[in-house]
Scaffold this motif. Structure first.
Motif, short mmCIF file in Angstrom:
data_model
loop_
_atom_site.label_atom_id
_atom_site.label_comp_id
_atom_site.label_asym_id
_atom_site.label_seq_id
_atom_site.Cartn_x
_atom_site.Cartn_y
_atom_site.Cartn_z
N GLN A 112 0.84 -1.19 0.00
CA GLN A 112 0.00 0.00 0.00
C GLN A 112 0.88 1.24 0.00
OE1 GLN A 112 -3.49 -0.10 2.52
NE2 GLN A 112 -3.25 2.05 3.06
N ALA A 113 0.44 2.28 -0.70
CA ALA A 113 1.17 3.55 -0.75
C ALA A 113 0.17 4.70 -0.74
CB ALA A 113 2.04 3.63 -2.00
N ASN A 114 0.60 5.86 -0.25
CA ASN A 114 -0.24 7.04 -0.31
C ASN A 114 -0.33 7.54 -1.75
OD1 ASN A 114 -0.69 7.14 2.47
ND2 ASN A 114 1.22 8.26 2.81
N ALA A 115 -1.52 7.98 -2.13
CA ALA A 115 -1.72 8.54 -3.47
C ALA A 115 -1.46 10.04 -3.43
CB ALA A 115 -3.13 8.25 -3.96
N PRO A 116 -0.87 10.61 -4.48
CA PRO A 116 -0.58 12.05 -4.50
C PRO A 116 -1.80 12.92 -4.23
CG PRO A 116 0.54 10.96 -6.31
CD PRO A 116 -0.36 9.93 -5.68
N GLY A 117 -2.97 12.50 -4.71
CA GLY A 117 -4.17 13.30 -4.49
C GLY A 117 -4.97 12.89 -3.28
N GLY A 118 -4.40 12.03 -2.44
CA GLY A 118 -5.11 11.52 -1.27
C GLY A 118 -5.58 10.10 -1.48
N GLY A 119 -5.89 9.42 -0.41
CA GLY A 119 -6.33 8.04 -0.50
C GLY A 119 -5.16 7.07 -0.62
N ALA A 120 -5.49 5.80 -0.84
CA ALA A 120 -4.48 4.74 -0.87
C ALA A 120 -4.36 4.13 -2.25
CB ALA A 120 -4.85 3.66 0.15
N ARG A 121 -3.12 3.84 -2.66
CA ARG A 121 -2.85 3.06 -3.87
C ARG A 121 -2.41 1.66 -3.46
NH1 ARG A 121 1.66 6.33 -6.98
NH2 ARG A 121 2.35 6.71 -4.84
N ILE A 122 -2.75 0.67 -4.28
CA ILE A 122 -2.40 -0.71 -4.00
C ILE A 122 -1.58 -1.27 -5.16
CG2 ILE A 122 -3.30 -3.06 -3.65
CD1 ILE A 122 -3.63 -1.29 -1.23
N PHE A 123 -0.53 -2.01 -4.80
CA PHE A 123 0.32 -2.68 -5.79
C PHE A 123 0.41 -4.15 -5.42
CE2 PHE A 123 1.59 1.73 -5.59
CZ PHE A 123 1.76 2.08 -6.92
N LYS A 124 0.42 -5.01 -6.44
CA LYS A 124 0.57 -6.45 -6.22
C LYS A 124 2.01 -6.84 -6.52
CE LYS A 124 -1.59 -10.92 -7.14
NZ LYS A 124 -2.67 -11.63 -7.85
N LEU A 125 2.60 -7.61 -5.61
CA LEU A 125 4.00 -7.99 -5.74
C LEU A 125 4.22 -8.92 -6.93
CD1 LEU A 125 6.77 -7.70 -4.20
CD2 LEU A 125 6.24 -9.93 -3.18
N GLY A 126 5.32 -8.67 -7.66
CA GLY A 126 5.69 -9.53 -8.78
C GLY A 126 7.00 -10.25 -8.51
N SER A 127 7.72 -10.56 -9.56
CA SER A 127 8.96 -11.33 -9.43
C SER A 127 10.17 -10.42 -9.23
CB SER A 127 9.16 -12.20 -10.68
OG SER A 127 9.18 -11.37 -11.83
N LYS A 128 11.28 -11.03 -8.86
CA LYS A 128 12.52 -10.28 -8.66
C LYS A 128 13.00 -9.73 -10.00
CE LYS A 128 15.59 -11.98 -5.83
NZ LYS A 128 16.72 -12.77 -5.27
N VAL A 129 13.52 -8.51 -9.98
CA VAL A 129 14.01 -7.86 -11.19
C VAL A 129 15.39 -7.28 -10.93
CG1 VAL A 129 11.72 -7.30 -12.07
CG2 VAL A 129 12.89 -5.69 -10.55
N ALA A 130 16.06 -6.89 -12.00
CA ALA A 130 17.36 -6.24 -11.86
C ALA A 130 17.16 -4.88 -11.19
CB ALA A 130 18.00 -6.07 -13.23
N PRO A 131 18.15 -4.41 -10.43
CA PRO A 131 18.03 -3.09 -9.81
C PRO A 131 17.76 -2.02 -10.86
CG PRO A 131 19.91 -4.26 -8.92
CD PRO A 131 19.43 -5.06 -10.08
N PRO A 132 16.85 -1.08 -10.62
CA PRO A 132 16.58 -0.02 -11.60
C PRO A 132 17.78 0.91 -11.71
CG PRO A 132 15.45 0.43 -9.53
CD PRO A 132 16.03 -0.95 -9.40
N ALA A 133 17.89 1.60 -12.82
CA ALA A 133 18.98 2.55 -13.01
C ALA A 133 18.88 3.67 -11.99
CB ALA A 133 18.96 3.10 -14.43
N LYS A 134 17.65 4.11 -11.72
CA LYS A 134 17.40 5.14 -10.71
C LYS A 134 16.16 4.73 -9.91
CE LYS A 134 19.29 9.16 -13.17
NZ LYS A 134 18.99 10.55 -13.65
N SER A 135 16.01 5.30 -8.74
CA SER A 135 14.80 5.05 -7.95
C SER A 135 14.37 6.33 -7.26
CB SER A 135 15.04 3.93 -6.93
OG SER A 135 15.98 4.32 -5.95
#
Length: 514
Positions: A453-476
């Protein structure tokens, strides 16, 4: 069900000390079919404070000491509540499934939950699910109370007086809201001394507070009585003067202790005594070798009482429990890197107990769990050894295959949002829309980690479903509540992809007043 944490409820709908989940079973005069999925703390009910059932914790803590049932009190409350002539149950409704949320006082036209008033009487006091206006003092002698309101928030007729130092079984007064006042500095007397408490925000408004509202304005509880449930468990039922009733907790008749449902990983549910002492960093000897358990003294649920069980908190519902030994009357020591005699700074009424024998989970009152009902949204139901209904815990979304709770989603509508103790706070894009889950390299993921769960920029909650392992992103990046800011990509972290769950994929939850 909240994760295992030391918890003590002060007054429902107002203040919580430590971590909370206050339970509430549910009940009704006219039995409902389980297919109709009626409703259950926290931790433990009342509004959004479930410990593990749709039952509210009684502020009186009557429980095992409550009256045995008699007369009309012996009528079982199958759903966990029964509306009265003035207090009507407010339900959260998702499809055919319903859970108790709070009471609505039809005479005052306000939502309310039971807690102690300033005279020590349990009453249904005002409850605002979006947060009540705060109260402070505008002078350094703490004699001029003021209410602090956010812009656009309706002005209530009364608000809680500024908090005072904790007193056992004494709750707040309510003061009438007056006119506007211009102030800058705020002060608090919650510690017993009038001290600075910050300044009023640039967009906030201040209102004077006047005369105290008569306590008889609010519906009073008249008794807490026990109703039989099964051979080991009884239910504590609060009766109010308007005829409304509600299961507030349960009683383990074998241990003679109020209890509430808790989950233990791999072992299922049991009704765990509510009055706990906690293993932390306290010891009985100057070498910090003999551990003792801490029993809070600054909460209505524990003051003037002895604990029924000792809890050692661990992550992911793996707590262990111990019998309560003798009370420690001598000096208590605390290990904070150095073993020193401990002098409490804020809990003078706390006491300490020696740790007794381990209590196997199987020794507690066992409960079975099953999702019951029809349609997309079911109700997680807990039953006792004789298949008696104990509580209705939470919603279960069969489409998303997860327990879910009524939460404001990113579209600002109330929806059944997947339950998650895990946060999405790392993103692979500078808009903070593509979440990734980062953990130290080699860390095993919890078995129950599915949604984040994460906060949404405009308020409320966003939900993400976990996936598989990936290579580290170039930036985060990280979302700080306002902006998406760049963070370091650490070589010592494993990264997992996620997929966003759109708000429209989650079931709507509506409000229904009986």
């Amino acid at each position: 069900m909240a994760r295992s944490l030391a918890w003590v409820c002060l007054t429902l709908g107002t203040t919580v000390a430590l971590a909370a989940s206050c339970s509430s079973s549910t009940a009704k005069k006219t039995p409902r079919q389980l297919a109709d999925a009626g409703s259950d703390a926290t931790v433990g009910g009342a509004p959004d404070t479930n410990i593990g059932g749709n039952a509210t914790v009684s502020a009186s803590g009557a429980g095992a000491a409550g009256e045995a049932v008699g007369g009309d009190g012996s009528t079982s409350l199958t759903d966990g509540w029964s509306s009265g002539t003035r207090l009507r149950a407010v339900l959260q409704v998702a499809g055919d499934a319903k859970l108790f949320k709070v009471w609505h006082d039809t005479q005052l036209d306000i939502d309310c939950s039971f807690s102690f008033d300033a005279s020590g009487v349990e009453r249904c006091l005002p409850y605002d699910g979006d947060g009540s206006p705060g109260a402070s003092y505008s002078d350094d002698k703490c004699t001029k109370p003021v209410a602090i309101l956010e812009p656009g928030v309706p002005v209530p007729a009364w608000v809680q007086a500024p908090p005072l130092p904790f007193a056992c079984h004494v709750g707040p007064r309510y003061l009438a809201v007056g006119g506007d006042v211009t102030i800058t500095n705020l002060y608090s007397n919650s510690s017993g001394q009038c001290l600075p408490d910050g300044t009023i925000g640039p967009t906030q408004l201040a209102k004077t507070l006047g005369a105290a509202v008569p306590e008889s304005t609010f519906v009073a509880a008249t008794a807490t009585r026990q109703e039989p449930r099964e051979k080991r468990l009884a239910a504590n039922v609060r009766h109010a003067e308007d005829g409304s009733r509600q299961v507030t907790s349960h009683v383990d008749l074998q241990r003679v202790a109020d209890c509430n449902p808790r989950l233990h990983t791999g072992d299922g549910y049991a009704c765990v005594p509510a009055d706990l002492a906690y293993i932390q960093t306290f010891f009985a000897n100057a070498a910090c070798e003999v551990q003792v358990a801490y029993h809070p003294g600054y909460a209505h649920q524990t003051c003037d009482r002895s604990p029924k069980l000792i809890q050692f908190s661990k992550p992911n519902y793996t707590d262990t429990y111990f019998e309560v030994g003798s009370q420690v009357t001598g000096t208590v020591y605390r290990d904070t890197g150095t073993c020193k005699a401990y002098v409490t700074s804020g809990d003078a009424a706390a006491n300490y107990f020696n740790v007794g024998a381990t209590v196997p989970w199987s020794n507690l009152a066992q409960l079975s769990s099953k999702n019951e009902g029809t349609g997309r949204i079911l109700i997680q139901v807990l039953r006792g050894a004789d298949d008696e209904l104990v509580s209705r815990e939470t919603f279960f979304d069969t489409t998303l295959d997860t327990a879910c709770n009524p939460v404001r989603a990113s579209d600002l509508k109330q929806r059944c949002v997947p339950s998650s103790a895990f946060s999405a706070n790392v993103f692979a894009d500078d808009k903070c829309t593509a979440a990734v889950y980062a953990v130290p390299i080699g860390t095993a993921l919890p078995a129950d980690l599915v949604y984040l769960q994460a906060n949404a920029p405009g308020g409320g909650a966003r939900i993400f479903k976990l996936g598989s392992k990936v290579a580290p992103p170039a930036k985060s990046w990280q979302f700080n509540g306002v902006d998406c800011v760049e963070r370091t990509v650490f070589e010592t972290e494993d990264y997992y992809a996620t997929s966003a769950v759109a708000a429209t994929e989650m079931a709507l939850v509506t409000r229904e007043t009986e």
